[in-house]
Design a protein around this motif. Structure first.
Motif, PDB file in Angstrom:
ATOM      1  N   GLY A  36       0.805  -1.209   0.000  1.00  0.00           N
ATOM      2  CA  GLY A  36       0.000   0.000   0.000  1.00  0.00           C
ATOM      3  C   GLY A  36       0.840   1.261   0.000  1.00  0.00           C
ATOM      4  O   GLY A  36       0.423   2.292   0.541  1.00  0.00           O
ATOM      5  N   GLY A  37       2.027   1.197  -0.599  1.00  0.00           N
ATOM      6  CA  GLY A  37       2.905   2.366  -0.664  1.00  0.00           C
ATOM      7  C   GLY A  37       3.863   2.479   0.511  1.00  0.00           C
ATOM      8  O   GLY A  37       4.611   3.452   0.603  1.00  0.00           O
ATOM      9  N   MET A  38       3.880   1.476   1.374  1.00  0.00           N
ATOM     10  CA  MET A  38       4.794   1.531   2.525  1.00  0.00           C
ATOM     11  C   MET A  38       6.241   1.318   2.116  1.00  0.00           C
ATOM     12  O   MET A  38       7.153   1.746   2.810  1.00  0.00           O
ATOM     13  N   VAL A  39       6.442   0.661   0.983  1.00  0.00           N
ATOM     14  CA  VAL A  39       7.777   0.489   0.425  1.00  0.00           C
ATOM     15  C   VAL A  39       7.714   0.932  -1.025  1.00  0.00           C
ATOM     16  O   VAL A  39       6.852   0.480  -1.782  1.00  0.00           O
ATOM     17  N   THR A  40       8.610   1.837  -1.418  1.00  0.00           N
ATOM     18  CA  THR A  40       8.691   2.260  -2.811  1.00  0.00           C
ATOM     19  C   THR A  40      10.136   2.131  -3.285  1.00  0.00           C
ATOM     20  O   THR A  40      11.075   2.361  -2.525  1.00  0.00           O
ATOM     21  N   VAL A  41      10.259   1.750  -4.544  1.00  0.00           N
ATOM     22  CA  VAL A  41      11.568   1.566  -5.166  1.00  0.00           C
ATOM     23  C   VAL A  41      11.578   2.404  -6.432  1.00  0.00           C
ATOM     24  O   VAL A  41      10.628   2.374  -7.217  1.00  0.00           O
ATOM     25  N   LEU A  49      18.814   0.427 -10.033  1.00  0.00           N
ATOM     26  CA  LEU A  49      18.148   0.836  -8.806  1.00  0.00           C
ATOM     27  C   LEU A  49      18.675   2.190  -8.352  1.00  0.00           C
ATOM     28  O   LEU A  49      19.881   2.389  -8.240  1.00  0.00           O
ATOM     29  N   LYS A  50      17.759   3.128  -8.086  1.00  0.00           N
ATOM     30  CA  LYS A  50      18.146   4.476  -7.678  1.00  0.00           C
ATOM     31  C   LYS A  50      17.885   4.730  -6.197  1.00  0.00           C
ATOM     32  O   LYS A  50      18.688   5.354  -5.529  1.00  0.00           O
ATOM     33  N   SER A  51      16.722   4.279  -5.694  1.00  0.00           N
ATOM     34  CA  SER A  51      16.423   4.521  -4.292  1.00  0.00           C
ATOM     35  C   SER A  51      15.366   3.549  -3.779  1.00  0.00           C
ATOM     36  O   SER A  51      14.613   2.972  -4.551  1.00  0.00           O
ATOM     37  N   VAL A  52      15.363   3.398  -2.440  1.00  0.00           N
ATOM     38  CA  VAL A  52      14.367   2.597  -1.742  1.00  0.00           C
ATOM     39  C   VAL A  52      13.865   3.446  -0.586  1.00  0.00           C
ATOM     40  O   VAL A  52      14.660   4.010   0.167  1.00  0.00           O
ATOM     41  N   ARG A  53      12.535   3.570  -0.472  1.00  0.00           N
ATOM     42  CA  ARG A  53      11.936   4.296   0.660  1.00  0.00           C
ATOM     43  C   ARG A  53      11.076   3.328   1.454  1.00  0.00           C
ATOM     44  O   ARG A  53      10.264   2.598   0.883  1.00  0.00           O
ATOM     45  N   ILE A  54      11.277   3.327   2.770  1.00  0.00           N
ATOM     46  CA  ILE A  54      10.574   2.403   3.650  1.00  0.00           C
ATOM     47  C   ILE A  54       9.858   3.199   4.735  1.00  0.00           C
ATOM     48  O   ILE A  54      10.473   4.045   5.395  1.00  0.00           O
ATOM     49  N   ASP A  55       8.575   2.925   4.898  1.00  0.00           N
ATOM     50  CA  ASP A  55       7.809   3.571   5.966  1.00  0.00           C
ATOM     51  C   ASP A  55       8.418   3.175   7.308  1.00  0.00           C
ATOM     52  O   ASP A  55       8.699   2.000   7.544  1.00  0.00           O
ATOM     53  N   LEU A  58       7.622   0.014   9.499  1.00  0.00           N
ATOM     54  CA  LEU A  58       8.082  -1.326   9.152  1.00  0.00           C
ATOM     55  C   LEU A  58       9.455  -1.646   9.749  1.00  0.00           C
ATOM     56  O   LEU A  58       9.959  -2.741   9.571  1.00  0.00           O
ATOM     57  N   MET A  59      10.040  -0.714  10.466  1.00  0.00           N
ATOM     58  CA  MET A  59      11.393  -0.883  10.988  1.00  0.00           C
ATOM     59  C   MET A  59      11.406  -1.538  12.370  1.00  0.00           C
ATOM     60  O   MET A  59      12.014  -1.040  13.299  1.00  0.00           O
ATOM     61  N   MET A  60      10.766  -2.675  12.460  1.00  0.00           N
ATOM     62  CA  MET A  60      10.763  -3.410  13.719  1.00  0.00           C
ATOM     63  C   MET A  60      11.403  -4.772  13.459  1.00  0.00           C
ATOM     64  O   MET A  60      11.194  -5.376  12.402  1.00  0.00           O
ATOM     65  N   GLU A  65      11.045 -10.043   7.929  1.00  0.00           N
ATOM     66  CA  GLU A  65      10.669 -10.854   6.773  1.00  0.00           C
ATOM     67  C   GLU A  65       9.623 -10.144   5.919  1.00  0.00           C
ATOM     68  O   GLU A  65       9.684 -10.195   4.688  1.00  0.00           O
ATOM     69  N   ILE A  66       8.678  -9.491   6.566  1.00  0.00           N
ATOM     70  CA  ILE A  66       7.658  -8.740   5.827  1.00  0.00           C
ATOM     71  C   ILE A  66       8.323  -7.629   5.025  1.00  0.00           C
ATOM     72  O   ILE A  66       8.032  -7.429   3.842  1.00  0.00           O
ATOM     73  N   LEU A  67       9.230  -6.905   5.657  1.00  0.00           N
ATOM     74  CA  LEU A  67       9.940  -5.817   4.980  1.00  0.00           C
ATOM     75  C   LEU A  67      10.728  -6.344   3.784  1.00  0.00           C
ATOM     76  O   LEU A  67      10.684  -5.760   2.699  1.00  0.00           O
ATOM     77  N   GLU A  68      11.432  -7.434   3.964  1.00  0.00           N
ATOM     78  CA  GLU A  68      12.207  -8.022   2.865  1.00  0.00           C
ATOM     79  C   GLU A  68      11.291  -8.381   1.700  1.00  0.00           C
ATOM     80  O   GLU A  68      11.612  -8.103   0.534  1.00  0.00           O
ATOM     81  N   ASP A  69      10.150  -9.002   2.006  1.00  0.00           N
ATOM     82  CA  ASP A  69       9.193  -9.369   0.956  1.00  0.00           C
ATOM     83  C   ASP A  69       8.640  -8.138   0.244  1.00  0.00           C
ATOM     84  O   ASP A  69       8.465  -8.138  -0.979  1.00  0.00           O
TER      85      ASP A  69
END
Length: 106
Positions: A36-41, A49-55, A58-60, A65-69
């Motif tokens: 739902g847009g919590m991870v964007t590449v 690959l230029k950038s990765v943005r992570i909500d 999700l940094m727990m 594993e969820i973040l990796e997926d």
């Protein structure tokens, strides 16, 4: 003989257009998202690959594993978008040319 000369000229023009598209694809950026847009590449249309943005939510540690997926899913989404951009640009170049279906030029 004239047909051969015309064909050679067409091939040279197409070669130049392909070189131009290759250069353009390095500058076009596409974005893929997951969760739902919590991870964007963000990547170039050529797949760099230029950038990765992570909500931050999700940094727990127990969400690793969820973040990796989600990162993999966002990357896959961005790559699919990049592929569509490449196909659109190539279709512009090759329209009107008798290229067999399914043949890729890039």
């Amino acid at each position: 003989m004239r047909d051969m000369m015309g064909l050679m000229k067409q091939a040279q023009q197409m070669q130049q257009k392909m070189a131009d598209v290759q250069a353009e694809l390095d500058t076009i950026e596409v974005e893929g998202a997951s969760g739902g847009g919590m991870v964007t590449v963000t990547m170039t249309a050529k797949g760099a690959l230029k950038s990765v943005r992570i909500d931050p939510s999700l940094m727990m540690a127990d969400e690793r594993e969820i973040l990796e997926d989600l990162i993999v899913a966002a990357s896959t989404d961005a790559r699919a978008r990049a592929e569509r951009v490449m196909q659109e640009r190539m279709a512009e170049i090759t329209k009107g040319l008798p290229i067999p279906p399914g043949m890729k030029l890039l």
